[in-house]
Write a protein that holds these residues in place. Sequence first.
Motif, PDB file in Angstrom:
ATOM      1  N   TYR A  12      51.012  51.916  52.464  1.00 10.44           N
ATOM      2  CA  TYR A  12      50.855  53.356  52.222  1.00 10.44           C
ATOM      3  C   TYR A  12      49.515  53.869  52.763  1.00 10.44           C
ATOM      4  O   TYR A  12      49.447  54.940  53.374  1.00 10.44           O
ATOM      5  CB  TYR A  12      50.988  53.680  50.737  1.00 10.44           C
ATOM      6  N   VAL A  15      49.677  54.193  56.549  1.00  9.71           N
ATOM      7  CA  VAL A  15      50.501  55.327  56.994  1.00  9.71           C
ATOM      8  C   VAL A  15      49.792  56.657  56.725  1.00  9.71           C
ATOM      9  O   VAL A  15      49.690  57.512  57.610  1.00  9.71           O
ATOM     10  CB  VAL A  15      51.877  55.298  56.280  1.00  9.71           C
ATOM     11  N   LEU A  19      48.633  59.307  59.559  1.00  7.44           N
ATOM     12  CA  LEU A  19      49.225  60.655  59.612  1.00  7.44           C
ATOM     13  C   LEU A  19      48.142  61.722  59.562  1.00  7.44           C
ATOM     14  O   LEU A  19      48.251  62.772  60.192  1.00  7.44           O
ATOM     15  CB  LEU A  19      50.219  60.851  58.462  1.00  7.44           C
ATOM     16  N   ARG A  27      52.865  65.244  64.765  1.00  7.39           N
ATOM     17  CA  ARG A  27      53.526  65.248  63.463  1.00  7.39           C
ATOM     18  C   ARG A  27      54.919  65.875  63.569  1.00  7.39           C
ATOM     19  O   ARG A  27      55.883  65.379  62.984  1.00  7.39           O
ATOM     20  CB  ARG A  27      52.653  66.037  62.468  1.00  7.39           C
ATOM     21  N   LEU A  30      57.382  63.428  64.885  1.00  5.28           N
ATOM     22  CA  LEU A  30      57.871  62.499  63.858  1.00  5.28           C
ATOM     23  C   LEU A  30      58.885  63.195  62.947  1.00  5.28           C
ATOM     24  O   LEU A  30      59.913  62.619  62.598  1.00  5.28           O
ATOM     25  CB  LEU A  30      56.696  61.968  63.030  1.00  5.28           C
ATOM     26  N   ALA A  79      59.278  51.851  57.722  1.00  4.91           N
ATOM     27  CA  ALA A  79      59.828  53.190  57.988  1.00  4.91           C
ATOM     28  C   ALA A  79      60.109  53.957  56.701  1.00  4.91           C
ATOM     29  O   ALA A  79      60.014  55.188  56.676  1.00  4.91           O
ATOM     30  CB  ALA A  79      61.107  53.071  58.815  1.00  4.91           C
ATOM     31  N   VAL A  82      56.890  55.606  55.947  1.00  5.43           N
ATOM     32  CA  VAL A  82      56.587  56.706  56.876  1.00  5.43           C
ATOM     33  C   VAL A  82      57.422  57.944  56.518  1.00  5.43           C
ATOM     34  O   VAL A  82      56.893  59.059  56.417  1.00  5.43           O
ATOM     35  CB  VAL A  82      56.858  56.289  58.339  1.00  5.43           C
ATOM     36  N   LEU A  86      56.009  61.520  55.134  1.00  6.43           N
ATOM     37  CA  LEU A  86      56.216  62.752  55.907  1.00  6.43           C
ATOM     38  C   LEU A  86      56.849  63.864  55.083  1.00  6.43           C
ATOM     39  O   LEU A  86      56.601  65.043  55.327  1.00  6.43           O
ATOM     40  CB  LEU A  86      57.091  62.457  57.136  1.00  6.43           C
ATOM     41  N   LEU A 172      59.855  54.074  64.429  1.00  7.19           N
ATOM     42  CA  LEU A 172      58.706  54.474  63.607  1.00  7.19           C
ATOM     43  C   LEU A 172      57.653  53.360  63.558  1.00  7.19           C
ATOM     44  O   LEU A 172      56.449  53.638  63.595  1.00  7.19           O
ATOM     45  CB  LEU A 172      59.176  54.846  62.191  1.00  7.19           C
ATOM     46  N   GLU A 173      58.099  52.120  63.496  1.00  7.45           N
ATOM     47  CA  GLU A 173      57.129  51.023  63.555  1.00  7.45           C
ATOM     48  C   GLU A 173      56.397  51.052  64.894  1.00  7.45           C
ATOM     49  O   GLU A 173      55.166  50.892  64.959  1.00  7.45           O
ATOM     50  CB  GLU A 173      57.836  49.671  63.401  1.00  7.45           C
ATOM     51  N   PHE A 176      53.444  53.434  65.305  1.00 15.59           N
ATOM     52  CA  PHE A 176      52.195  52.991  64.678  1.00 15.59           C
ATOM     53  C   PHE A 176      51.596  51.794  65.432  1.00 15.59           C
ATOM     54  O   PHE A 176      50.373  51.680  65.556  1.00 15.59           O
ATOM     55  CB  PHE A 176      52.431  52.647  63.198  1.00 15.59           C
TER      56      PHE A 176
END
Length: 211
Positions: A12, A15, A19, A27, A30, A79, A82, A86, A172-173, A176
Amino acid sequence: MTSYRQEQLDGYRLVLDHLDTLGAEERQALQKAISPYLDFRKRASEFLDTHFAGVCTQACYDNQRSACCSKDGIVTFFADIVVNALVSDPVSMEKIMARLGQQPHEGFKCIYLGPRGCLWQVKPLVCEMFLCDPALSEVFGSRSDLNTEWEALQQEKKRFSWPDRPVLFDHLEAVFIEAGLNSSLMYLHNSPGLLRVKRLAGLYDPTVGRQ
Ligand code: SF4
Protein backbone atom coordinates in the motif's frame (compact mmCIF):
# COMPACT_ATOMS: atom_id res chain seq x y z
CA MET A 1 3.80 -7.42 13.02
CA THR A 2 3.25 -10.52 10.92
CA SER A 3 5.07 -10.86 7.62
CA TYR A 4 1.67 -10.90 5.90
CA ARG A 5 0.70 -7.54 7.37
CA GLN A 6 4.12 -6.05 6.65
CA GLU A 7 3.82 -7.15 3.03
CA GLN A 8 0.38 -5.55 2.75
CA LEU A 9 1.60 -2.35 4.39
CA ASP A 10 4.63 -2.16 2.10
CA GLY A 11 2.43 -2.75 -0.94
CA TYR A 12 0.00 0.00 0.00
CA ARG A 13 2.79 2.46 0.85
CA LEU A 14 4.50 1.83 -2.46
CA VAL A 15 1.30 2.32 -4.44
CA LEU A 16 0.14 5.43 -2.57
CA ASP A 17 3.57 7.07 -2.72
CA HIS A 18 3.86 6.47 -6.44
CA LEU A 19 0.32 7.62 -7.23
CA ASP A 20 1.15 10.85 -5.39
CA THR A 21 3.97 11.53 -7.85
CA LEU A 22 1.81 11.13 -10.96
CA GLY A 23 0.51 13.98 -13.03
CA ALA A 24 -3.12 14.29 -14.06
CA GLU A 25 -2.56 12.60 -17.43
CA GLU A 26 -0.79 9.58 -15.99
CA ARG A 27 -3.47 9.17 -13.37
CA GLN A 28 -6.21 9.49 -15.97
CA ALA A 29 -4.51 6.78 -18.03
CA LEU A 30 -4.67 4.44 -15.06
CA GLN A 31 -8.31 5.35 -14.40
CA LYS A 32 -9.12 4.62 -18.02
CA ALA A 33 -7.28 1.29 -17.87
CA ILE A 34 -9.26 0.09 -14.86
CA SER A 35 -12.66 1.31 -16.09
CA PRO A 36 -13.76 -1.98 -17.78
CA TYR A 37 -12.66 -3.87 -14.68
CA LEU A 38 -14.74 -1.61 -12.43
CA ASP A 39 -17.71 -2.27 -14.66
CA PHE A 40 -17.14 -6.01 -14.29
CA ARG A 41 -16.82 -5.67 -10.52
CA LYS A 42 -20.04 -3.66 -10.35
CA ARG A 43 -21.94 -6.38 -12.21
CA ALA A 44 -20.39 -9.14 -10.10
CA SER A 45 -21.26 -7.26 -6.94
CA GLU A 46 -24.86 -6.72 -8.06
CA PHE A 47 -25.21 -10.42 -8.84
CA LEU A 48 -23.88 -11.38 -5.41
CA ASP A 49 -26.02 -8.80 -3.60
CA THR A 50 -29.14 -9.99 -5.39
CA HIS A 51 -28.66 -13.72 -4.97
CA PHE A 52 -26.31 -14.29 -2.03
CA ALA A 53 -26.60 -11.44 0.44
CA GLY A 54 -29.36 -13.08 2.45
CA VAL A 55 -27.71 -16.49 2.52
CA CYS A 56 -24.24 -15.22 3.45
CA THR A 57 -25.43 -12.74 6.08
CA GLN A 58 -27.49 -15.36 7.87
CA ALA A 59 -25.01 -18.24 7.53
CA CYS A 60 -21.76 -16.43 8.30
CA TYR A 61 -22.06 -12.90 9.55
CA ASP A 62 -24.88 -13.32 12.06
CA ASN A 63 -23.42 -16.56 13.39
CA GLN A 64 -19.76 -15.39 13.37
CA ARG A 65 -18.99 -18.56 11.46
CA SER A 66 -17.32 -17.02 8.46
CA ALA A 67 -14.11 -18.58 7.26
CA CYS A 68 -13.92 -16.19 4.30
CA CYS A 69 -12.33 -13.29 6.16
CA SER A 70 -9.81 -15.30 8.18
CA LYS A 71 -6.67 -13.77 9.64
CA ASP A 72 -3.69 -13.28 7.33
CA GLY A 73 -5.19 -15.69 4.87
CA ILE A 74 -6.40 -13.61 2.00
CA VAL A 75 -4.40 -13.31 -1.19
CA THR A 76 -4.20 -9.78 -2.50
CA PHE A 77 -2.73 -9.04 -5.89
CA PHE A 78 -0.70 -5.91 -6.43
CA ALA A 79 -3.36 -4.80 -8.91
CA ASP A 80 -6.02 -5.13 -6.19
CA ILE A 81 -4.17 -2.49 -4.22
CA VAL A 82 -3.68 -0.21 -7.22
CA VAL A 83 -7.38 -0.38 -8.13
CA ASN A 84 -8.50 0.22 -4.57
CA ALA A 85 -6.12 3.15 -4.13
CA LEU A 86 -7.34 4.72 -7.38
CA VAL A 87 -11.00 4.58 -6.41
CA SER A 88 -10.65 5.44 -2.70
CA ASP A 89 -10.83 8.81 -1.02
CA PRO A 90 -8.08 9.83 1.44
CA VAL A 91 -10.21 8.99 4.48
CA SER A 92 -10.73 5.41 3.31
CA MET A 93 -7.01 5.07 2.64
CA GLU A 94 -6.16 6.47 6.06
CA LYS A 95 -8.41 3.85 7.67
CA ILE A 96 -6.63 1.04 5.86
CA MET A 97 -3.15 2.38 6.62
CA ALA A 98 -4.06 2.91 10.28
CA ARG A 99 -5.42 -0.62 10.51
CA LEU A 100 -2.32 -2.12 8.89
CA GLY A 101 -0.06 -0.15 11.22
CA GLN A 102 -2.08 -0.91 14.34
CA GLN A 103 -0.23 -2.79 17.08
CA PRO A 104 -0.99 -5.50 17.96
CA HIS A 105 -3.71 -7.09 15.84
CA GLU A 106 -5.14 -9.70 18.18
CA GLY A 107 -8.26 -10.57 16.21
CA PHE A 108 -8.82 -13.85 14.45
CA LYS A 109 -10.34 -12.22 11.39
CA CYS A 110 -8.81 -10.49 8.40
CA ILE A 111 -6.93 -7.29 9.22
CA TYR A 112 -9.14 -5.46 6.71
CA LEU A 113 -12.40 -6.43 8.37
CA GLY A 114 -13.81 -3.39 10.17
CA PRO A 115 -16.94 -3.07 12.32
CA ARG A 116 -18.97 -2.17 9.24
CA GLY A 117 -17.47 -4.74 6.91
CA CYS A 118 -14.49 -4.76 4.60
CA LEU A 119 -12.38 -1.58 4.62
CA TRP A 120 -11.64 -1.81 0.91
CA GLN A 121 -13.82 0.15 -1.53
CA VAL A 122 -13.13 -2.47 -4.19
CA LYS A 123 -12.23 -5.56 -2.22
CA PRO A 124 -9.59 -8.05 -3.45
CA LEU A 125 -10.71 -10.09 -6.43
CA VAL A 126 -10.39 -13.43 -4.65
CA CYS A 127 -12.72 -12.17 -1.91
CA GLU A 128 -15.33 -10.99 -4.36
CA MET A 129 -15.34 -14.19 -6.35
CA PHE A 130 -15.29 -16.65 -3.45
CA LEU A 131 -18.47 -18.52 -2.61
CA CYS A 132 -18.49 -21.49 -0.26
CA ASP A 133 -20.03 -24.80 -1.33
CA PRO A 134 -23.07 -24.63 1.00
CA ALA A 135 -23.99 -21.18 -0.35
CA LEU A 136 -23.48 -22.34 -3.92
CA SER A 137 -25.75 -25.35 -3.51
CA GLU A 138 -28.40 -23.39 -1.63
CA VAL A 139 -28.66 -20.69 -4.30
CA PHE A 140 -27.86 -22.66 -7.45
CA GLY A 141 -29.58 -25.89 -6.39
CA SER A 142 -32.74 -25.21 -8.37
CA ARG A 143 -31.42 -22.37 -10.54
CA SER A 144 -29.08 -23.60 -13.25
CA ASP A 145 -29.59 -20.24 -15.01
CA LEU A 146 -27.91 -18.48 -12.08
CA ASN A 147 -25.10 -21.01 -12.11
CA THR A 148 -24.55 -20.24 -15.79
CA GLU A 149 -24.50 -16.52 -15.05
CA TRP A 150 -21.95 -17.03 -12.26
CA GLU A 151 -19.75 -19.18 -14.51
CA ALA A 152 -19.79 -16.40 -17.10
CA LEU A 153 -18.62 -13.93 -14.45
CA GLN A 154 -15.85 -16.34 -13.43
CA GLN A 155 -14.70 -16.51 -17.02
CA GLU A 156 -14.83 -12.74 -17.32
CA LYS A 157 -12.68 -12.45 -14.20
CA LYS A 158 -9.92 -14.30 -16.01
CA ARG A 159 -9.84 -11.70 -18.74
CA PHE A 160 -8.51 -9.24 -16.18
CA SER A 161 -6.30 -11.45 -14.06
CA TRP A 162 -5.23 -14.67 -15.81
CA PRO A 163 -2.17 -13.93 -17.93
CA ASP A 164 -2.73 -16.28 -20.87
CA ARG A 165 -3.28 -13.01 -22.75
CA PRO A 166 -2.41 -9.38 -21.96
CA VAL A 167 -4.47 -8.59 -18.84
CA LEU A 168 -5.06 -5.60 -16.61
CA PHE A 169 -3.44 -7.14 -13.55
CA ASP A 170 -0.22 -7.68 -15.47
CA HIS A 171 -0.37 -4.20 -16.99
CA LEU A 172 -0.76 -2.48 -13.63
CA GLU A 173 2.26 -4.29 -12.23
CA ALA A 174 4.25 -3.37 -15.35
CA VAL A 175 3.42 0.32 -14.93
CA PHE A 176 5.01 0.33 -11.48
CA ILE A 177 7.94 -1.86 -12.53
CA GLU A 178 8.70 0.55 -15.36
CA ALA A 179 8.86 3.28 -12.71
CA GLY A 180 11.58 1.25 -10.95
CA LEU A 181 9.30 -0.13 -8.21
CA ASN A 182 8.92 -3.65 -6.96
CA SER A 183 6.61 -5.53 -4.63
CA SER A 184 6.43 -9.16 -3.59
CA LEU A 185 2.69 -8.89 -4.34
CA MET A 186 3.42 -8.58 -8.07
CA TYR A 187 2.52 -12.21 -8.61
CA LEU A 188 2.06 -11.86 -12.36
CA HIS A 189 5.75 -10.96 -12.54
CA ASN A 190 6.97 -13.18 -9.67
CA SER A 191 4.93 -16.33 -9.35
CA PRO A 192 6.52 -19.32 -11.15
CA GLY A 193 3.05 -20.69 -11.95
CA LEU A 194 1.81 -17.47 -13.50
CA LEU A 195 5.10 -16.90 -15.33
CA ARG A 196 4.65 -20.34 -16.84
CA VAL A 197 1.17 -19.35 -18.04
CA LYS A 198 2.70 -16.24 -19.63
CA ARG A 199 5.53 -18.25 -21.17
CA LEU A 200 3.11 -20.74 -22.73
CA ALA A 201 1.10 -17.81 -24.13
CA GLY A 202 4.26 -16.31 -25.63
CA LEU A 203 4.10 -13.33 -23.27
CA TYR A 204 7.23 -14.07 -21.27
CA ASP A 205 10.71 -15.20 -22.25
CA PRO A 206 12.75 -16.45 -19.28
CA THR A 207 15.97 -15.86 -21.19
CA VAL A 208 15.19 -12.15 -21.29
CA GLY A 209 13.88 -11.98 -17.72
CA ARG A 210 11.07 -9.77 -16.52
CA GLN A 211 8.70 -8.51 -19.19
S1 SF4 B 1 -10.10 -8.06 2.40
FE1 SF4 B 1 -12.18 -7.63 3.05
S2 SF4 B 1 -13.50 -9.17 2.04
FE2 SF4 B 1 -11.36 -9.86 1.90
S3 SF4 B 1 -11.05 -11.23 3.65
FE3 SF4 B 1 -10.44 -9.16 4.29
S4 SF4 B 1 -12.26 -8.21 5.20
FE4 SF4 B 1 -12.92 -10.03 4.05
